[in-house]
Design an enzyme around this catalytic site. Structure first.
Site, PDB file in Angstrom:
ATOM      1  N   CYS A 106       0.824  -1.204   0.000  1.00 59.85           N
ATOM      2  CA  CYS A 106       0.000   0.000   0.000  1.00 59.85           C
ATOM      3  C   CYS A 106       0.868   1.267   0.000  1.00 59.85           C
ATOM      4  O   CYS A 106       1.583   1.538  -0.952  1.00 59.85           O
ATOM      5  CB  CYS A 106      -0.974  -0.061   1.165  1.00 59.85           C
ATOM      6  N   HIS A 107       0.825   2.063   1.063  1.00 66.81           N
ATOM      7  CA  HIS A 107       1.608   3.299   1.156  1.00 66.81           C
ATOM      8  C   HIS A 107       3.026   3.073   1.690  1.00 66.81           C
ATOM      9  O   HIS A 107       3.829   3.998   1.719  1.00 66.81           O
ATOM     10  CB  HIS A 107       0.891   4.312   2.060  1.00 66.81           C
TER      11      HIS A 107
END
Length: 186
Positions: A106-107
């Protein structure tokens, strides 16, 4: 097999911690939670507070040499805080220096960008990181999971929580291979 899970004191997306954690335990590994502050970390379900989890070791006290691999869970606030902590960034960079596998979802690749380890690597992430990864010299792809062996260590990345099954399968296979002595730099 000892696997480091690095996260900030708050902001990790809970499912991106718990499912990979269970995957490591499921293959007989020992997951250890590392953070930049002692006590407990606060997880989130997107923007809502989730559970808290105890910190096992502090960064920079932990060493990449003590682990067979690194998992970087996402959440927006988590990697944003980690990339502002010099000790956390150095810890991440050390896994690449040692040729040990790293998994990020994800991030989480924001921390990889800050550690300057994406140059020449192909990876995926949450789509909003695409420009950051490209500006750091990486090649961004929109794939469920990307396993990149184009550098000193294997890098396994995924885009989002919906990709967790493929992400966990890919990184556990790589961690098992590396811990058996077949990994780069072993």
């Amino acid at each position: 097999m000892n696997i480091a899970f690095l996260m900030a004191p708050e902001g990790v997306e809970q499912i991106e911690l718990t499912e990979p954690w269970q995957a490591v335990a499921g293959i007989g590994g020992t997951p250890l939670l590392l953070s930049t502050k002692p006590g407990r970390i606060q997880a989130f379900h997107h923007l809502d507070k989730g559970d808290t989890f105890p910190v096992d070791l502090l960064v920079p006290g932990g060493s990449a040499l003590d682990f067979d691999g690194l998992v970087l869970p996402g959440g927006v606030a988590n990697p944003d805080a980690l990339r502002m902590d010099a000790g956390a960034v150095a810890f991440v960079r050390a896994f690449f220096d040692e040729g040990k596998p790293v998994a990020a979802i994800c991030h989480a690749p924001w921390t990889l960008v800050e550690a300057d380890v994406v140059r020449g690597r192909t990876l995926t992430s949450w789509p909003s990181l695409c420009t950051d990864i490209r500006n750091a010299g990486g090649i961004w792809v929109d794939e469920q999971v990307k396993v990149c062996r184009e550098g000193p260590s294997t890098l396994i990345t995924s885009r989002k929580p919906d990709d967790l099954e493929a992400f966990c399968s890919a990184f556990t296979a790589e961690f098992t291979r590396a811990s058996a002595g077949a990994g780069v730099g072993r």
